[in-house]
Design an enzyme around this catalytic site. Structure first.
Site, PDB file in Angstrom:
ATOM      1  N   LYS A  47      65.607  21.407  23.275  1.00  0.00           N
ATOM      2  CA  LYS A  47      65.056  22.771  23.376  1.00  0.00           C
ATOM      3  C   LYS A  47      64.248  22.918  24.658  1.00  0.00           C
ATOM      4  O   LYS A  47      64.409  23.875  25.407  1.00  0.00           O
ATOM      5  CB  LYS A  47      64.158  23.054  22.164  1.00  0.00           C
ATOM      6  N   ASN A  48      63.381  21.935  24.908  1.00  0.00           N
ATOM      7  CA  ASN A  48      62.479  22.070  26.057  1.00  0.00           C
ATOM      8  C   ASN A  48      63.177  21.810  27.391  1.00  0.00           C
ATOM      9  O   ASN A  48      62.591  22.043  28.451  1.00  0.00           O
ATOM     10  CB  ASN A  48      61.276  21.134  25.897  1.00  0.00           C
ATOM     11  N   ARG A  65      56.493  31.505  24.202  1.00  0.00           N
ATOM     12  CA  ARG A  65      55.681  31.167  25.359  1.00  0.00           C
ATOM     13  C   ARG A  65      56.545  30.761  26.555  1.00  0.00           C
ATOM     14  O   ARG A  65      56.198  31.038  27.708  1.00  0.00           O
ATOM     15  CB  ARG A  65      54.735  30.026  24.987  1.00  0.00           C
ATOM     16  N   CYS A  76      53.884  29.511  20.031  1.00  0.00           N
ATOM     17  CA  CYS A  76      53.187  28.772  18.981  1.00  0.00           C
ATOM     18  C   CYS A  76      51.686  29.006  19.052  1.00  0.00           C
ATOM     19  O   CYS A  76      51.117  29.082  20.133  1.00  0.00           O
ATOM     20  CB  CYS A  76      53.434  27.275  19.155  1.00  0.00           C
ATOM     21  N   ARG A 127      46.252  27.927  25.465  1.00  0.00           N
ATOM     22  CA  ARG A 127      47.395  27.744  26.369  1.00  0.00           C
ATOM     23  C   ARG A 127      47.434  28.713  27.546  1.00  0.00           C
ATOM     24  O   ARG A 127      48.318  29.558  27.656  1.00  0.00           O
ATOM     25  CB  ARG A 127      48.710  27.824  25.584  1.00  0.00           C
ATOM     26  N   PRO A 128      46.481  28.608  28.468  1.00  0.00           N
ATOM     27  CA  PRO A 128      46.493  29.495  29.636  1.00  0.00           C
ATOM     28  C   PRO A 128      47.630  29.155  30.601  1.00  0.00           C
ATOM     29  O   PRO A 128      48.291  28.120  30.449  1.00  0.00           O
ATOM     30  CB  PRO A 128      45.137  29.210  30.286  1.00  0.00           C
ATOM     31  N   ASP A 182      46.972  29.422  34.075  1.00  0.00           N
ATOM     32  CA  ASP A 182      46.286  29.444  35.379  1.00  0.00           C
ATOM     33  C   ASP A 182      46.945  28.512  36.407  1.00  0.00           C
ATOM     34  O   ASP A 182      47.012  28.831  37.598  1.00  0.00           O
ATOM     35  CB  ASP A 182      44.802  29.087  35.205  1.00  0.00           C
ATOM     36  N   LEU A 183      47.474  27.367  35.944  1.00  0.00           N
ATOM     37  CA  LEU A 183      48.058  26.413  36.900  1.00  0.00           C
ATOM     38  C   LEU A 183      49.379  26.934  37.469  1.00  0.00           C
ATOM     39  O   LEU A 183      49.687  26.705  38.634  1.00  0.00           O
ATOM     40  CB  LEU A 183      48.275  25.049  36.227  1.00  0.00           C
ATOM     41  N   ASP A 240      54.036  16.861  20.663  1.00  0.00           N
ATOM     42  CA  ASP A 240      55.028  17.491  19.783  1.00  0.00           C
ATOM     43  C   ASP A 240      55.465  16.591  18.632  1.00  0.00           C
ATOM     44  O   ASP A 240      56.247  17.020  17.783  1.00  0.00           O
ATOM     45  CB  ASP A 240      56.266  17.919  20.594  1.00  0.00           C
ATOM     46  N   ARG A 246      63.068  27.706  15.083  1.00  0.00           N
ATOM     47  CA  ARG A 246      62.872  27.955  16.519  1.00  0.00           C
ATOM     48  C   ARG A 246      63.301  26.735  17.329  1.00  0.00           C
ATOM     49  O   ARG A 246      63.682  26.864  18.490  1.00  0.00           O
ATOM     50  CB  ARG A 246      61.385  28.223  16.814  1.00  0.00           C
TER      51      ARG A 246
HETATM   52  C1  UD1 Z   1      55.540  22.185  26.997  1.00  0.00           C
HETATM   53  C2  UD1 Z   1      56.493  22.145  25.832  1.00  0.00           C
HETATM   54  C3  UD1 Z   1      55.726  21.950  24.527  1.00  0.00           C
HETATM   55  C4  UD1 Z   1      54.837  20.710  24.615  1.00  0.00           C
HETATM   56  C5  UD1 Z   1      53.979  20.738  25.878  1.00  0.00           C
HETATM   57  C6  UD1 Z   1      53.197  19.448  26.107  1.00  0.00           C
HETATM   58  C7  UD1 Z   1      58.295  23.591  26.578  1.00  0.00           C
HETATM   59  C8  UD1 Z   1      59.041  24.873  26.422  1.00  0.00           C
HETATM   60  N1  UD1 Z   1      57.219  23.405  25.780  1.00  0.00           N
HETATM   61  O1  UD1 Z   1      54.682  23.296  26.794  1.00  0.00           O
HETATM   62  O2  UD1 Z   1      56.661  21.796  23.469  1.00  0.00           O
HETATM   63  O3  UD1 Z   1      53.990  20.658  23.504  1.00  0.00           O
HETATM   64  O4  UD1 Z   1      54.802  20.952  27.031  1.00  0.00           O
HETATM   65  O5  UD1 Z   1      54.051  18.374  26.127  1.00  0.00           O
HETATM   66  O6  UD1 Z   1      58.676  22.739  27.359  1.00  0.00           O
HETATM   67  N2  UD1 Z   1      47.415  24.267  30.570  1.00  0.00           N
HETATM   68  C9  UD1 Z   1      46.441  24.900  31.276  1.00  0.00           C
HETATM   69  N3  UD1 Z   1      46.801  25.755  32.270  1.00  0.00           N
HETATM   70  C10 UD1 Z   1      48.104  25.982  32.562  1.00  0.00           C
HETATM   71  C11 UD1 Z   1      49.095  25.322  31.860  1.00  0.00           C
HETATM   72  C12 UD1 Z   1      48.733  24.456  30.843  1.00  0.00           C
HETATM   73  O7  UD1 Z   1      45.256  24.707  31.029  1.00  0.00           O
HETATM   74  O8  UD1 Z   1      48.362  26.768  33.504  1.00  0.00           O
HETATM   75  C13 UD1 Z   1      47.041  23.348  29.472  1.00  0.00           C
HETATM   76  C14 UD1 Z   1      47.520  23.859  28.113  1.00  0.00           C
HETATM   77  O9  UD1 Z   1      46.622  24.793  27.565  1.00  0.00           O
HETATM   78  C15 UD1 Z   1      47.598  22.582  27.332  1.00  0.00           C
HETATM   79  C16 UD1 Z   1      48.020  21.548  28.394  1.00  0.00           C
HETATM   80  O10 UD1 Z   1      47.722  22.126  29.647  1.00  0.00           O
HETATM   81  O11 UD1 Z   1      46.348  22.239  26.831  1.00  0.00           O
HETATM   82  C17 UD1 Z   1      49.478  21.172  28.347  1.00  0.00           C
HETATM   83  O12 UD1 Z   1      50.279  22.322  28.507  1.00  0.00           O
HETATM   84  P1  UD1 Z   1      51.696  22.290  29.204  1.00  0.00           P
HETATM   85  O13 UD1 Z   1      52.039  20.921  29.617  1.00  0.00           O
HETATM   86  O14 UD1 Z   1      51.732  23.379  30.233  1.00  0.00           O
HETATM   87  O15 UD1 Z   1      52.652  22.710  28.009  1.00  0.00           O
HETATM   88  P2  UD1 Z   1      53.768  23.825  27.993  1.00  0.00           P
HETATM   89  O16 UD1 Z   1      54.565  23.774  29.244  1.00  0.00           O
HETATM   90  O17 UD1 Z   1      53.208  25.098  27.538  1.00  0.00           O
END
Ligand code: UD1
Length: 413
Positions: A19-20, A88, A112, A117-118, A120-121, A301, A393
């Site tokens: 999926k991811n 998301r 989810c 889950r911001p 910003d990055l 996950d 999902r």
């Molecule tokens: C992806 C996966 C999800 C998995 C996660 C971590 C997909 C579609 N989803 O989610 O299943 O649980 O990786 O392995 O691939 N964060 C920030 N700022 C940002 C981005 C992230 O603070 O701009 C934080 C998030 O709030 C979280 C952490 O970084 O605490 C990890 O998030 P991230 O690695 O971005 O996960 P996703 O890509 O959303």
């Protein structure tokens, strides 16, 4: 979903494509107008939603069983809010839209309910590549009027989504980009492989510095995404939890090192082969310590599924969730089935319980739902899982797959 308890899972099970991996690959189809043919596409709701979103942007999509063909040019830079709020991963269209159209407008994402889950990055990365970012009426607007240009993008945290989004944007930027402190997840490597097959020039994916040389045009390609390591891990845990013995097919064992290590520590035997694993439990469930981390650490996950499994261990386990805030929504539901779990902040203490009992429980998110399925399989009596659409999902035909190994699950009781 109705799940009968005291199951023992035996036999074989086939894991679907990741999926991811497929979600960012679908988003990356925006980079070309030529035909992309994807095989082994999992029939899961998240894929359907992203597909509909891409159609709304102007892509033509045809599906035939597990084959999906995408073609045509995106004409809209503004995916509809009713789709964006459902998933998301819809933020992943931002990078490629910015690259193709020089602008993108997206509502703040949904998906989810696991912490704030911001993004910003992602935005910091787009800004480094030359985009101007604004917030208007709850929508994020990114614009690169003069096109994107290569840059050094340092991610404060190795975010999976930010790495993918920046990689897709940089793939068409003018010049060289470096993504530093990039995430190492196998799905990132798969996305880079896919983009390279389309004619991209990405190297270093799977390490913490990814080099991206922008190209002007991409070509069509046929591609098969990698197997879903989280689906595989979920079934491995389900087999160990029910004291079964099974072979899990379509697995890249290398992607599951952390999960395999914890299963072995907890009393299971895992035999790794080239593209399948065999799992059986050889002792009572032993308590373990788990800390979730970015890859190659233990995946967040898989945290909920392990918690369900450890709720029947011979002693107390500790799980520390370091990736997401607020990812313990399954604790309360597991306790309703007789588990003895206390959580505070990012730590949960799981005291092995004598038994679990079937109950009416609710899936708050995808992996919480998978954990409750595992708990229900171990429990005495029947469990009714409400809001089981969360499970659909991310798991293709979960009921049919588990039933083929001896479970008794009725998706629509
Ligand atoms: C992806 C996966 C999800 C998995 C996660 C971590 C997909 C579609 N989803 O989610 O299943 O649980 O990786 O392995 O691939 N964060 C920030 N700022 C940002 C981005 C992230 O603070 O701009 C934080 C998030 O709030 C979280 C952490 O970084 O605490 C990890 O998030 P991230 O690695 O971005 O996960 P996703 O890509 O959303």
């Amino acid at each position: 979903m109705l799940i009968r308890g005291k199951a023992t899972l035996n036999g074989q099970i086939e894991v679907s494509s990741s999926k991811n991996a497929i979600l960012p690959i679908l988003a990356a189809s925006i980079l070309t107008d030529s035909e992309i043919e994807l095989a082994k596409v999992p029939k899961i709701n998240d894929v359907t939603i992203i597909g509909t979103l891409l159609e709304q942007l102007g892509k033509q999509i045809s599906k035939q069983d597990k084959k999906m063909v995408l073609s045509g040019k995106v004409i809209s830079h503004h995916p509809p809010y009713d789709l964006v709020r459902q998933i998301r991963a819809s933020v992943l269209v931002m990078g490629p839209l910015l690259a193709r159209l020089g602008k993108v407008r997206v509502a703040l994402p949904g998906g989810c309910a696991i912490g704030s889950r911001p993004i910003d990055l992602h935005l910091k990365g787009f800004h480094a590549l030359g985009a101007e970012i604004n917030l208007r009426s709850g929508d994020l607007i990114a614009k690169a009027t003069n096109g994107l240009r290569g840059a050094h993008v340092y991610l404060d945290y190795p975010s999976v989504g930010a790495t993918e989004n920046v990689m897709m944007a940089a793939a068409m930027a003018d010049g060289l980009s470096y993504i530093e402190n990039a995430a190492l997840e196998p799905e990132i490597v798969d996305l880079a492989n896919f983009i390279n097959r389309m004619g991209g020039k990405i190297s270093g994916a799977g390490t913490n510095v990814i080099k991206v040389e922008g190209v002007k045009e991409f070509k069509g390609v046929k591609y098969v995404p990698i197997p879903d390591r989280i689906e595989a891990g979920t079934y491995m845990v389900a087999v160990a939890a029910t004291k079964g013995e099974a072979r899990i097919n379509n697995v890249i064992p290398e992607h599951l090192k952390a999960v395999t290590a914890k299963l072995i520590e907890s009393g299971a035997e895992v035999i790794e082969n080239r593209n399948h694993v065999e799992v059986r439990r050889v002792s009572k469930i032993k308590p373990v310590y788990i800390k979730t981390l970015p890859y190659p650490g233990f995946p967040t996950d898989m945290q909920a599924q392990f918690m369900a499994y450890l709720s029947r261990a011979q002693g107390s386990s500790i799980i520390s969730e370091s990736v997401f805030e607020n990812r313990f929504m399954h604790v309360q539901e597991l306790c309703r089935m007789g588990a003895d779990i206390k959580s505070e902040g990012k730590i949960a203490i799981i005291k092995g319980a004598k038994k679990l009992t079937g109950a009416q429980v609710k899936a708050s998110d995808l992996r919480a739902g998978a954990a409750l399925v595992i708990a229900a399989l171990m429990a005495q009596g029947n469990t009714i899982l409400l809001e089981s659409q969360h499970v659909d999902r991310g798991y293709e035909d979960i009921a049919a797959k588990l039933n083929a190994m001896g479970a008794q699950i009725d998706s629509e009781p």
